[in-house]
Design a protein around this motif. Structure first.
Motif, mmCIF file in Angstrom:
data_model
loop_
_atom_site.group_PDB
_atom_site.id
_atom_site.type_symbol
_atom_site.label_atom_id
_atom_site.label_comp_id
_atom_site.label_asym_id
_atom_site.label_seq_id
_atom_site.Cartn_x
_atom_site.Cartn_y
_atom_site.Cartn_z
ATOM 1 N N GLY A 58 8.749 -2.388 -5.938
ATOM 2 C CA GLY A 58 7.771 -1.315 -6.043
ATOM 3 C C GLY A 58 6.728 -1.461 -4.938
ATOM 4 N N LEU A 59 6.024 -0.372 -4.683
ATOM 5 C CA LEU A 59 5.049 -0.360 -3.594
ATOM 6 C C LEU A 59 3.711 0.145 -4.114
ATOM 7 N N GLY A 60 2.644 -0.482 -3.669
ATOM 8 C CA GLY A 60 1.323 -0.046 -4.097
ATOM 9 C C GLY A 60 0.291 -0.134 -2.992
ATOM 10 N N ALA A 61 -0.796 0.617 -3.174
ATOM 11 C CA ALA A 61 -1.965 0.514 -2.300
ATOM 12 C C ALA A 61 -2.927 -0.512 -2.896
ATOM 13 N N GLU A 62 -3.938 -0.872 -2.124
ATOM 14 C CA GLU A 62 -4.913 -1.871 -2.571
ATOM 15 C C GLU A 62 -6.208 -1.233 -3.041
ATOM 16 N N ASN A 63 -6.251 0.114 -2.953
ATOM 17 C CA ASN A 63 -7.487 0.839 -3.247
ATOM 18 C C ASN A 63 -7.168 2.327 -3.143
ATOM 19 N N CYS A 64 -8.026 3.178 -3.665
ATOM 20 C CA CYS A 64 -7.968 4.605 -3.337
ATOM 21 C C CYS A 64 -9.379 5.158 -3.513
ATOM 22 N N ALA A 65 -9.575 6.391 -3.062
ATOM 23 C CA ALA A 65 -10.908 6.987 -3.102
ATOM 24 C C ALA A 65 -11.313 7.358 -4.534
ATOM 25 N N ASP A 66 -12.619 7.503 -4.722
ATOM 26 C CA ASP A 66 -13.137 7.943 -6.028
ATOM 27 C C ASP A 66 -13.367 9.449 -6.025
ATOM 28 N N SER A 115 1.776 10.387 -2.205
ATOM 29 C CA SER A 115 2.655 11.151 -1.313
ATOM 30 C C SER A 115 3.425 10.268 -0.337
ATOM 31 N N THR A 116 2.992 9.025 -0.157
ATOM 32 C CA THR A 116 3.725 8.113 0.731
ATOM 33 C C THR A 116 4.993 7.586 0.072
ATOM 34 N N GLY A 117 5.041 7.686 -1.264
ATOM 35 C CA GLY A 117 6.152 7.086 -2.007
ATOM 36 C C GLY A 117 5.703 5.876 -2.810
ATOM 37 N N ALA A 118 4.441 5.486 -2.669
ATOM 38 C CA ALA A 118 3.919 4.361 -3.448
ATOM 39 C C ALA A 118 3.844 4.743 -4.925
ATOM 40 N N GLN A 119 3.960 3.741 -5.793
ATOM 41 C CA GLN A 119 3.928 3.987 -7.244
ATOM 42 C C GLN A 119 2.742 3.302 -7.941
ATOM 43 N N TYR A 120 2.061 2.414 -7.224
ATOM 44 C CA TYR A 120 0.992 1.610 -7.837
ATOM 45 C C TYR A 120 -0.280 1.662 -6.987
ATOM 46 N N VAL A 121 -1.378 1.304 -7.598
ATOM 47 C CA VAL A 121 -2.590 1.044 -6.823
ATOM 48 C C VAL A 121 -3.400 -0.052 -7.524
ATOM 49 N N ILE A 122 -3.868 -1.003 -6.727
ATOM 50 C CA ILE A 122 -4.790 -2.021 -7.249
ATOM 51 C C ILE A 122 -6.181 -1.397 -7.269
ATOM 52 N N LEU A 123 -6.889 -1.515 -8.376
ATOM 53 C CA LEU A 123 -8.280 -1.052 -8.431
ATOM 54 C C LEU A 123 -9.156 -2.144 -9.037
ATOM 55 N N THR A 155 0.047 -3.050 -0.136
ATOM 56 C CA THR A 155 -0.193 -3.204 1.300
ATOM 57 C C THR A 155 -1.375 -2.340 1.746
ATOM 58 N N PRO A 156 -1.864 -2.608 2.956
ATOM 59 C CA PRO A 156 -2.863 -1.689 3.527
ATOM 60 C C PRO A 156 -2.302 -0.267 3.580
ATOM 61 N N PHE A 157 -3.173 0.710 3.542
ATOM 62 C CA PHE A 157 -2.756 2.125 3.527
ATOM 63 C C PHE A 157 -1.771 2.460 4.646
ATOM 64 N N ILE A 158 -2.072 1.953 5.846
ATOM 65 C CA ILE A 158 -1.268 2.395 6.998
ATOM 66 C C ILE A 158 0.176 1.922 6.915
ATOM 67 N N HIS A 159 0.461 0.927 6.098
ATOM 68 C CA HIS A 159 1.838 0.442 5.974
ATOM 69 C C HIS A 159 2.656 1.270 4.986
ATOM 70 N N ALA A 187 -5.975 9.234 -3.961
ATOM 71 C CA ALA A 187 -4.845 8.826 -4.802
ATOM 72 C C ALA A 187 -3.642 9.721 -4.536
ATOM 73 N N GLU A 188 -3.894 11.008 -4.322
ATOM 74 C CA GLU A 188 -2.778 11.919 -4.048
ATOM 75 C C GLU A 188 -2.069 11.543 -2.748
ATOM 76 N N MET A 189 -2.856 11.167 -1.746
ATOM 77 C CA MET A 189 -2.258 10.741 -0.469
ATOM 78 C C MET A 189 -1.421 9.481 -0.661
ATOM 79 N N VAL A 190 -1.954 8.537 -1.426
ATOM 80 C CA VAL A 190 -1.204 7.300 -1.701
ATOM 81 C C VAL A 190 0.125 7.655 -2.347
#
Ligand code: 3PY
Length: 253
Positions: free
Chosen positions: A62-70, A87-95, A44-48, A82-85
Protein backbone atom coordinates in the motif's frame (compact mmCIF):
# COMPACT_ATOMS: atom_id res chain seq x y z
CA UNK A 1 -7.25 -11.91 17.08
CA UNK A 2 -8.43 -11.10 13.55
CA UNK A 3 -7.07 -7.58 13.39
CA UNK A 4 -5.15 -6.37 10.37
CA UNK A 5 -1.42 -6.60 11.01
CA UNK A 6 0.40 -3.71 9.39
CA UNK A 7 3.97 -2.60 8.90
CA UNK A 8 4.08 0.94 7.53
CA UNK A 9 7.22 2.83 6.58
CA UNK A 10 7.47 6.56 7.24
CA UNK A 11 10.22 7.88 5.02
CA UNK A 12 9.92 11.40 6.47
CA UNK A 13 12.05 13.90 4.46
CA UNK A 14 14.49 11.33 3.16
CA UNK A 15 15.28 9.81 -0.26
CA UNK A 16 15.11 11.82 -3.49
CA UNK A 17 12.82 10.67 -6.29
CA UNK A 18 15.30 8.26 -7.87
CA UNK A 19 16.31 6.79 -4.53
CA UNK A 20 12.71 6.46 -3.43
CA UNK A 21 11.56 4.74 -6.61
CA UNK A 22 14.51 2.36 -6.47
CA UNK A 23 13.54 1.38 -2.92
CA UNK A 24 9.87 1.01 -3.86
CA UNK A 25 10.83 -1.22 -6.78
CA UNK A 26 13.08 -3.40 -4.66
CA UNK A 27 10.45 -3.85 -1.95
CA UNK A 28 7.80 -4.59 -4.56
CA UNK A 29 9.91 -7.28 -6.23
CA UNK A 30 10.90 -8.95 -2.98
CA UNK A 31 7.44 -8.94 -1.42
CA UNK A 32 5.81 -10.19 -4.62
CA UNK A 33 7.97 -13.31 -4.36
CA UNK A 34 8.08 -13.60 -0.55
CA UNK A 35 4.54 -12.77 0.51
CA UNK A 36 4.55 -10.98 3.87
CA UNK A 37 2.40 -12.10 6.81
CA UNK A 38 1.05 -8.59 7.24
CA UNK A 39 -0.11 -5.61 5.20
CA UNK A 40 2.84 -3.50 4.11
CA UNK A 41 2.54 0.22 3.44
CA UNK A 42 5.12 2.82 2.48
CA UNK A 43 4.44 6.48 3.25
CA UNK A 44 6.52 8.79 1.10
CA UNK A 45 6.99 12.48 0.39
CA UNK A 46 4.23 13.89 -1.84
CA UNK A 47 6.42 14.15 -4.91
CA UNK A 48 7.09 10.40 -4.92
CA UNK A 49 3.47 9.32 -4.74
CA UNK A 50 2.33 9.32 -8.36
CA UNK A 51 5.32 7.43 -9.69
CA UNK A 52 5.49 5.11 -6.69
CA UNK A 53 1.85 4.21 -7.30
CA UNK A 54 2.80 3.10 -10.81
CA UNK A 55 5.76 1.10 -9.51
CA UNK A 56 3.94 -0.75 -6.74
CA UNK A 57 1.56 -3.66 -7.04
CA UNK A 58 -1.17 -2.39 -4.73
CA UNK A 59 -2.04 -6.00 -3.83
CA UNK A 60 1.42 -6.31 -2.28
CA UNK A 61 2.30 -2.84 -0.96
CA UNK A 62 0.00 0.00 0.00
CA UNK A 63 1.03 3.61 -0.50
CA UNK A 64 0.49 6.62 1.71
CA UNK A 65 1.36 10.28 2.15
CA UNK A 66 2.93 11.68 5.32
CA UNK A 67 0.52 14.61 5.62
CA UNK A 68 -2.25 16.45 3.80
CA UNK A 69 -3.78 19.91 3.95
CA UNK A 70 -6.48 20.97 6.42
CA UNK A 71 -8.35 22.74 3.60
CA UNK A 72 -10.28 21.22 0.75
CA UNK A 73 -8.83 23.30 -2.12
CA UNK A 74 -8.00 26.80 -3.23
CA UNK A 75 -5.52 29.57 -2.55
CA UNK A 76 -3.20 27.75 -0.13
CA UNK A 77 0.19 28.04 -1.81
CA UNK A 78 2.39 25.01 -1.27
CA UNK A 79 -0.28 22.80 0.26
CA UNK A 80 -1.39 19.36 -0.99
CA UNK A 81 -5.00 18.32 -0.48
CA UNK A 82 -6.35 14.93 0.54
CA UNK A 83 -8.08 14.73 -2.83
CA UNK A 84 -4.76 15.27 -4.61
CA UNK A 85 -3.14 12.55 -2.50
CA UNK A 86 -5.94 10.17 -3.38
CA UNK A 87 -5.69 11.02 -7.08
CA UNK A 88 -2.09 9.76 -7.18
CA UNK A 89 -3.27 6.25 -6.31
CA UNK A 90 -2.27 6.46 -2.64
CA UNK A 91 -4.62 4.79 -0.14
CA UNK A 92 -3.29 6.05 3.21
CA UNK A 93 -2.14 9.20 4.92
CA UNK A 94 -0.20 9.65 8.16
CA UNK A 95 -1.68 12.46 10.27
CA UNK A 96 -0.59 13.90 13.58
CA UNK A 97 2.99 12.69 13.61
CA UNK A 98 4.72 14.32 16.57
CA UNK A 99 7.12 16.06 14.18
CA UNK A 100 4.15 17.78 12.50
CA UNK A 101 2.69 18.72 15.89
CA UNK A 102 6.04 19.95 17.22
CA UNK A 103 7.68 21.70 14.25
CA UNK A 104 4.65 22.78 12.19
CA UNK A 105 2.23 23.78 14.91
CA UNK A 106 -0.43 21.21 14.10
CA UNK A 107 -3.07 21.50 16.80
CA UNK A 108 -5.82 19.00 17.63
CA UNK A 109 -8.30 21.24 15.76
CA UNK A 110 -6.17 21.33 12.60
CA UNK A 111 -5.71 17.58 12.77
CA UNK A 112 -9.43 17.07 13.18
CA UNK A 113 -9.98 18.91 9.86
CA UNK A 114 -7.25 16.90 8.16
CA UNK A 115 -8.72 13.61 9.37
CA UNK A 116 -12.19 14.55 8.10
CA UNK A 117 -10.86 15.55 4.68
CA UNK A 118 -8.73 12.41 4.40
CA UNK A 119 -11.70 10.15 5.22
CA UNK A 120 -13.99 12.11 2.91
CA UNK A 121 -11.53 11.31 0.12
CA UNK A 122 -11.45 7.62 1.03
CA UNK A 123 -7.96 7.60 2.46
CA UNK A 124 -7.20 5.44 5.46
CA UNK A 125 -5.70 7.54 8.24
CA UNK A 126 -2.68 6.45 10.26
CA UNK A 127 -3.25 8.72 13.24
CA UNK A 128 -0.23 9.24 15.51
CA UNK A 129 -0.40 9.84 19.24
CA UNK A 130 2.19 9.68 22.00
CA UNK A 131 3.63 11.45 25.01
CA UNK A 132 6.84 13.40 25.56
CA UNK A 133 9.58 12.37 27.97
CA UNK A 134 8.38 14.90 30.58
CA UNK A 135 4.85 13.55 30.34
CA UNK A 136 6.07 9.96 30.68
CA UNK A 137 8.20 10.91 33.70
CA UNK A 138 5.15 12.55 35.28
CA UNK A 139 3.18 9.36 34.51
CA UNK A 140 0.77 11.32 32.31
CA UNK A 141 1.04 9.14 29.20
CA UNK A 142 -2.49 7.75 29.49
CA UNK A 143 -4.19 11.12 29.78
CA UNK A 144 -2.08 12.51 26.94
CA UNK A 145 -2.97 9.79 24.43
CA UNK A 146 -6.62 9.88 25.47
CA UNK A 147 -6.76 13.65 24.97
CA UNK A 148 -5.12 13.32 21.55
CA UNK A 149 -7.79 10.83 20.47
CA UNK A 150 -10.59 12.95 21.91
CA UNK A 151 -9.18 16.07 20.27
CA UNK A 152 -9.02 14.82 16.70
CA UNK A 153 -10.75 11.50 16.01
CA UNK A 154 -13.44 10.78 18.63
CA UNK A 155 -15.79 13.15 16.79
CA UNK A 156 -16.01 10.47 14.06
CA UNK A 157 -18.86 8.00 13.75
CA UNK A 158 -17.99 4.36 14.45
CA UNK A 159 -18.31 3.69 10.73
CA UNK A 160 -15.78 6.44 9.92
CA UNK A 161 -13.48 5.36 12.73
CA UNK A 162 -13.05 1.96 11.07
CA UNK A 163 -10.79 3.69 8.55
CA UNK A 164 -8.48 4.95 11.27
CA UNK A 165 -5.32 3.09 12.24
CA UNK A 166 -3.74 4.33 15.45
CA UNK A 167 0.04 4.64 15.75
CA UNK A 168 1.36 4.99 19.29
CA UNK A 169 4.73 6.72 19.16
CA UNK A 170 6.31 7.85 22.39
CA UNK A 171 8.12 11.05 21.42
CA UNK A 172 11.07 10.07 23.58
CA UNK A 173 11.60 7.02 21.37
CA UNK A 174 11.45 8.74 17.97
CA UNK A 175 14.77 8.84 16.22
CA UNK A 176 16.55 8.56 19.56
CA UNK A 177 17.40 4.87 19.36
CA UNK A 178 15.41 4.42 22.60
CA UNK A 179 12.51 2.02 22.29
CA UNK A 180 9.75 1.49 24.76
CA UNK A 181 10.14 -2.01 26.18
CA UNK A 182 7.61 -4.40 24.73
CA UNK A 183 5.86 -4.50 28.12
CA UNK A 184 5.70 -0.69 28.33
CA UNK A 185 4.32 -0.58 24.80
CA UNK A 186 1.79 -3.35 25.43
CA UNK A 187 0.54 -1.63 28.57
CA UNK A 188 -0.33 1.60 26.79
CA UNK A 189 -1.62 -0.15 23.66
CA UNK A 190 -4.05 -2.06 25.86
CA UNK A 191 -5.05 1.22 27.49
CA UNK A 192 -5.59 2.86 24.08
CA UNK A 193 -7.77 -0.07 23.04
CA UNK A 194 -9.81 0.31 26.24
CA UNK A 195 -10.37 4.00 25.50
CA UNK A 196 -11.53 3.13 21.97
CA UNK A 197 -13.85 0.49 23.48
CA UNK A 198 -15.34 3.06 25.88
CA UNK A 199 -16.06 5.36 22.96
CA UNK A 200 -17.05 2.98 20.16
CA UNK A 201 -17.70 -0.33 21.87
CA UNK A 202 -15.75 -3.53 22.15
CA UNK A 203 -16.31 -4.81 18.62
CA UNK A 204 -14.82 -1.68 17.02
CA UNK A 205 -11.95 -1.66 19.53
CA UNK A 206 -11.13 -5.28 18.75
CA UNK A 207 -10.92 -4.40 15.04
CA UNK A 208 -8.77 -1.29 15.46
CA UNK A 209 -5.15 -1.78 14.46
CA UNK A 210 -2.77 -0.07 16.87
CA UNK A 211 0.80 0.23 15.59
CA UNK A 212 3.90 0.90 17.64
CA UNK A 213 6.35 3.51 16.37
CA UNK A 214 9.57 4.89 17.68
CA UNK A 215 12.88 3.28 16.78
CA UNK A 216 11.21 0.01 15.86
CA UNK A 217 13.69 -2.02 13.81
CA UNK A 218 14.54 -5.53 12.59
CA UNK A 219 16.07 -6.40 15.97
CA UNK A 220 13.14 -5.49 18.22
CA UNK A 221 10.14 -5.94 15.87
CA UNK A 222 9.38 -9.61 16.57
CA UNK A 223 9.37 -9.01 20.33
CA UNK A 224 7.09 -5.96 20.03
CA UNK A 225 4.75 -7.72 17.57
CA UNK A 226 4.43 -10.72 19.89
CA UNK A 227 2.30 -8.58 22.22
CA UNK A 228 -1.43 -9.04 21.95
CA UNK A 229 -2.35 -5.37 21.53
CA UNK A 230 0.50 -4.43 19.19
CA UNK A 231 -0.71 -4.89 15.63
CA UNK A 232 2.39 -3.78 13.78
CA UNK A 233 4.68 -0.81 13.44
CA UNK A 234 5.15 2.63 11.97
CA UNK A 235 8.78 2.53 10.97
CA UNK A 236 11.05 5.56 10.57
CA UNK A 237 14.79 5.07 9.99
CA UNK A 238 14.50 1.32 9.44
CA UNK A 239 12.16 1.89 6.48
CA UNK A 240 14.83 3.59 4.37
CA UNK A 241 16.76 0.49 3.35
CA UNK A 242 15.11 -2.59 1.89
CA UNK A 243 17.02 -5.07 4.07
CA UNK A 244 16.13 -3.21 7.28
CA UNK A 245 12.47 -2.78 6.38
CA UNK A 246 12.12 -6.39 5.23
CA UNK A 247 13.69 -7.39 8.54
CA UNK A 248 10.92 -5.53 10.40
CA UNK A 249 8.27 -7.17 8.20
CA UNK A 250 9.82 -10.54 9.09
CA UNK A 251 8.89 -9.71 12.68
CA UNK A 252 5.47 -11.15 11.72
CA UNK A 253 6.87 -14.59 10.81
C1 3PY B 1 10.26 6.49 14.17
O1 3PY B 1 10.38 5.28 13.99
O2 3PY B 1 11.13 7.12 14.78
C2 3PY B 1 9.09 7.22 13.69
O3 3PY B 1 8.90 8.37 14.00
C3 3PY B 1 8.16 6.55 12.79
O4 3PY B 1 7.12 7.39 12.40
Amino acid sequence: NMRKKIVAGNWKMNLNLQEGLALAKELNETLTVNKPNCDVVICTPFIHLAMAAQTLNSEVIGLGAENCADKEKGAYTGEVSAEMVKSTGAQYVILGHSERRQYYGETPEILKEKVLLALKNNLKVIFCIGESLEEREANKQNEVVKAELEGSVFNLTAEEFKNVIIAYEPIWAIGTGKTATSDQAEEIHAYIRSVVAEKYGDAVAQETSILYGGSCNAKNAAELFSKVDIDGGLIGGASLKAADFLGVIDGWK
